[in-house]
Structure formats: C-alpha cells, structure tokens
Design an enzyme around this catalytic site. Sequence first.
Site, short mmCIF file in Angstrom:
data_model
loop_
_atom_site.label_atom_id
_atom_site.label_comp_id
_atom_site.label_asym_id
_atom_site.label_seq_id
_atom_site.Cartn_x
_atom_site.Cartn_y
_atom_site.Cartn_z
N CYS A 2 -35.18 54.93 69.75
CA CYS A 2 -35.67 55.94 68.81
C CYS A 2 -36.37 55.20 67.67
CB CYS A 2 -34.60 56.82 68.14
SG CYS A 2 -33.59 57.75 69.29
N ARG A 27 -40.34 52.74 71.25
CA ARG A 27 -38.89 52.71 71.08
C ARG A 27 -38.21 53.92 71.72
NH1 ARG A 27 -37.28 49.25 67.01
NH2 ARG A 27 -35.34 50.40 66.82
N TRP A 71 -35.36 58.67 72.06
CA TRP A 71 -34.89 58.25 73.37
C TRP A 71 -33.49 58.83 73.48
CZ3 TRP A 71 -30.96 55.16 75.47
CH2 TRP A 71 -31.19 54.68 76.76
N ASN A 97 -31.50 57.08 63.88
CA ASN A 97 -31.52 56.21 65.05
C ASN A 97 -30.15 55.56 65.11
OD1 ASN A 97 -32.19 54.37 67.09
ND2 ASN A 97 -32.97 52.88 65.61
N GLY A 98 -29.51 55.62 66.29
CA GLY A 98 -28.17 55.05 66.43
C GLY A 98 -27.27 56.06 67.11
N GLU A 452 -36.78 37.64 87.22
CA GLU A 452 -37.71 38.21 86.24
C GLU A 452 -38.88 38.91 86.95
OE1 GLU A 452 -37.62 38.99 83.33
OE2 GLU A 452 -39.68 39.13 82.64
N LYS A 456 -39.78 42.86 86.44
CA LYS A 456 -41.09 43.39 86.04
C LYS A 456 -41.58 44.40 87.06
CE LYS A 456 -41.04 42.45 82.81
NZ LYS A 456 -40.27 41.59 81.97
N GLU A 459 -39.53 47.68 86.94
CA GLU A 459 -39.62 48.36 85.65
C GLU A 459 -40.91 49.16 85.50
OE1 GLU A 459 -39.72 45.48 82.51
OE2 GLU A 459 -38.87 46.86 81.05
N HIS A 475 -27.40 35.71 103.49
CA HIS A 475 -25.99 36.12 103.44
C HIS A 475 -25.86 37.62 103.22
CE1 HIS A 475 -24.62 31.97 103.51
NE2 HIS A 475 -25.56 31.69 102.61
N LYS A 574 -38.08 50.17 74.30
CA LYS A 574 -38.32 48.76 74.04
C LYS A 574 -37.08 48.06 73.52
CE LYS A 574 -40.94 45.11 73.50
NZ LYS A 574 -41.16 44.38 74.77
O1 M6R Z 1 -35.18 42.55 72.57
P1 M6R Z 1 -34.37 41.88 73.63
O2 M6R Z 1 -34.97 40.60 74.11
O3 M6R Z 1 -32.94 41.71 73.25
O4 M6R Z 1 -34.40 42.90 74.86
C1 M6R Z 1 -33.62 42.67 76.00
C2 M6R Z 1 -34.01 43.59 77.12
O5 M6R Z 1 -33.77 44.93 76.78
C3 M6R Z 1 -35.48 43.45 77.51
O6 M6R Z 1 -35.80 42.12 77.80
C4 M6R Z 1 -35.81 44.33 78.74
O7 M6R Z 1 -35.13 43.86 79.85
C5 M6R Z 1 -37.32 44.32 78.98
N1 M6R Z 1 -37.84 45.65 78.83
C6 M6R Z 1 -37.72 43.86 80.33
O8 M6R Z 1 -39.10 43.83 80.48
#
Ligand code: M6R
Length: 579
Positions: A2, A27, A71, A97-98, A452, A456, A459, A475, A574
């Site tokens: 948020c 956010r 969010w 927010n929270g 990673e 990506k 996501e 395995h 984010k």
């Molecule tokens: O801000 P941060 O690095 O703590 O965020 C951690 C994850 O939420 C962040 O890396 C998330 O996995 C990404 N959206 C992946 O692309």
Amino acid sequence: MCGIFGYCGQQRAAPIIIEGLKRLEYRGYDSFGIAVADRNITVRKKEGRISQGMPNIPRLKGTTGIGHTRWATHGIPSDGNAHPHLDCHGAIAVVHNGIIQNYASLKRELEERGHTFSSDTDTEVIPHLLEEEFKGDLAAAVAAILPRLEGSYAILAIAEGHREIIAARCRSPLVLGIGDRASLAASDVNPLLEHTERVIFLEDGDIAAMSAEKIRIWHEGTPVERPVSRIDWSVEEVKKGGFPHYMLKEIYEQPEVFSSTIRALKEEEPPEIVNGIRGVTIVACGTSYHAALLFRYLVEAHCGFPARVELASEFKYTSPPKGDLVIGVSQSGETADTLAAIQKASMSGHPTLAVTNVLGSTITRIADDTLFMRAGPEISVAATKSFIAELAVFSHLVDLMSGGVLGKDLPRVHLAISEALLVDLSPAVELCRDAGSMFFVGRGPYFPLALEGALKMKEITYIHAEGYAAGEIKHGPFALLSAETPVVALCPPDDAYPVMFSNIREMKARGTPMIVVGVSGNRDLRDVADVFISLPEGSSLFHILGSTTVMQLLAYRTAVALGRDIDQPRNLAKSVTVE
Ligand code: M6R
C-alpha cells in the site's frame, strides 16, 4: 504494501495526490482513493488502478488531502474497502499502510458503543477511535488512540475544516517532504522528488502535524527535531525515460548500477563490523535471498569462513551460531520478514549489518551498520537492478574480507551485462511462451541464479517455473520433463562443466527442449541445445552477471510476447511490509 500520500499547501491537493499515488502504485494496485478537506471532507475511492483514472478527482477543491493505493490484506479489493476510511460523521478521514492486529476486538467494542462500519478493513477502526477522542485537536486525538493499536502502521489523518495532516508511524515506512509553502508525506521518497529534495524520515512512535508552513514532530508526547536529509535521486530516474516498461529500463541501467555501487563503496571507510568476523548468517527474501545464496558461494570460496543463508521468514525458527555477523539484505529496507529477522538477531546479541538501497529505510535504523547499494529507485515489482547492486555489494565485501581476491575484476566486470543486453533471445522466447511449466538449472553459484531466473519467469509471465540444482533434477522432477517443459540450463566453463554437460544430455534424452547458456565457441553445447545462448568468455563473476541479465531479459521478452502486465504483475506488491 500500500502506498500513502498527503499534501498540505497552497495548491489544489487532489491533482498532486493523484500524481503522487501514481508513483506509489507499485506498492499496491487493487484499489485507490483520496480525501480532501475543505469545509467538509470529500472522498473518492474505487476498485482498480489509479492509472486507469477516475473522472472529476482533479477538480476537487481543497488544499489539504490524503490518498492511498491499496494491496488488500483485510477485505477483498472493492470500492468499499478502498481507503480513505471515515468516522461515523464523515468528519475525519484516514489512510493507513500496515496491519492493525487487534482490529477485531477494537471493532467489536466500537460497534457496541454504536459505531457503524462500512468496510471489512482493519483500518476503519482508526477513524472511529479518533471520532471518540477528537475535541478539535487532531494530533492530540491521534496521540490518544495510538497506544490502543497493535501491529504496524503509517497513518495520515485529516479532519473537516482543518488545514493540517496528522502523520504517525510504527514499523511502516513514512517520509515527510518539506516543499515550497507545502508539506508532503509519502510511503517512500519517489513521489516527493517532484516537490522537494528535503525529507524527514519519521521514527517509530513519532507523530507529526503538517501544515503548509511547518512540520512539528512529537515523540512520546515531547516535541522533537528530526534531521532533514537531502535526496540526490532525480525525478528523471523515477520516470520511464523512453522505455516501454520500468523493468526494461532498470535492466539497461545495470552496467552503471554495478560499477557505481563498487565505486561508491570503495570510496567509503569499510564497515568496522566486518573486522575479525569468523562466520556470517545472511537473511533475506525473494530476489535478495537469491543474491545472498550466491554470496555464500563467494564467501566460502574466498574468505575461509562459513556462511549460512536463511529465508528471513524462517529465521525465527533457527539459531545462528554465536558470534556470527548477521547480514539483512533488502532492496527496500522495509520487508517485514527481513526486519523481524534482524531485530531477532540484535536481541540475541549478534552484530548486524544491513545491505539496502534506500536511505532512511527501517532496516538502516535497526541494524548496527549499513552498506548501501546504488541502484537508484527501482519501480518495477520484479527486482532486477537491485539484484545486480546486491551482487556488487557482496563482491566488494568478499574483496574486503579476502584481502582483495576479486579486486582486479571489479572495475570491468559490468561489461558482461552490456554484452548480454545485445543477445538475441527470440528463439528462446518462442520456446518459452507456450510452456505450461519450466525448469531453470545450474550448479554451484549458478544454482541460486537458476532460482532467480525461475522467480523472474513465474513472477511476470505467470508460467510455472522452478529453479533446481542441476544434480537434483533426476531425484524426482525428471518425472515432469516432456516436450512441453523447456529447461534453461546455465552451463559456464567452470569445474562443474563436465557433470553439468552430462545433466543437460540426460534431460535432452527425455525430449525436453533445452535452452542452454554457455560461452561462445562451445560446439558441444551448441549441438546438444535446442537454443544456445552464447556469452563472451570471462571470469566467473563476469559470467554470473551475463547469465543473470540473459534470464531477466528472457522473462521480460516472454512476458511481452504474452501481453502481461510487466511492471505490476497480478497479486504482487513491490515492498512486502507484512510478515
Ligand atoms: O525489498 P526486498 O529486497 O526486501 O524485497 C524482497 C522480495 O520481496 C523481492 O525481492 C521480491 O521477491 C521481488 N519482487 C522479486 O522480483
């Protein structure tokens, strides 16, 4: 999770708030809303994205207002659950927010006293509590109710007839901006840059009263001064700069991000906290966790002491060895799981170091020391340049702790990224776009890279993708391999090459389309691969950076081919500020 934005000044607040919220949309983007205080409070809110717009908002009168992009955590995304929320008389409006953990009992109490609720959110208890305490001084009312709230919050509140915004924070980010005859507040600095470079990071427990002329801050009832920081990020950096998506822009920024992070760290005094350490435990989430896993390989190969890596969300169930330096890695510096892990480490007496991209972020206050990456603002939800910046910080740390083992490589290694930006990925995209499921595999430091790459891909394309250690795929996952399950294999010319090559052939023998990333001139790989992606020869770090970029671009181009919402993938935000 948020974004909140507030403006109190001489101009109409509504259009300024809308623009601010657009910059915070990454956010959270399932609904949005705005409240403007004039003689009355006017609220406009709606399910959907602020970028899809809402007619008439910019015409709202009033020079004091607050806004929110959501969010969802409590209550589905809907017009009614969108913030701002009001008290029974529509005289007080709040954005938050929270999470208010004890909202259910507060709501029951308030309903018993006759309050009527119109949403399923936890937030709505706040304006109703304020309604009971408000006797003309909103700051005093906020101070009176905060002790009753359990959980985390960044709050902005306004009252009808008042030209003031009251802000409060506890474990959720909130930054105040000092503008020209205006005060502003936002969840992060990005939307403030249009208005000012002078900002104040509130501390947990602070309450601020913001008017056009001044900002007053109290902590536990006592007036306090907080330092004014200057932010050197430019407005241009938070715009797309001609790229179709922030993600692509951010991938193209990576060569500069790597080299400027290294340059800046070299000019700084090395953090004393790393002197004499005998072991490290790194905590992080998502992409930052993958960078940490890679760091472990570098530390153990070059520094001669052990490194453990824990998912921050699991850290509370483990105990790091006594004396370990605990490093929290977080681009945003606001990820709740990572903050909780660092807090736990501090409480159990471990020295702590933060690695983050954001000046003034919460992690910088709770860790003993901080190393900053220089990624600049990362807007796309998919983390790309921050991963590269994290690798830069880690390379620098390994260099420090190993007596300079990577030193010679560091000034040039970012050229690998520039080379990888030129690779034609069209044949690989053709293989990926119709896949129902994919694997990414690698060995050694390429195992975290495979994780990673898969993150990506899933996501932003919504294709199910798993990262695996190449040796582990036989395995169990072998059962899933088929002509519909492409595999991306990372196969650099290192010690693992012979066995990695055998793994590729084994997968190929199951009819699996193989996309292989290796170095140019390797005829064996070219022959076995359905698509061979060749990168120039170079050091191990050189190849790691090049392979990373290839996987980011492969996910990006596949998502473009599928017409996905690249910068704001569904269900994500984010910065994940809830545990
Ligand atoms: O801000 P941060 O690095 O703590 O965020 C951690 C994850 O939420 C962040 O890396 C998330 O996995 C990404 N959206 C992946 O692309």
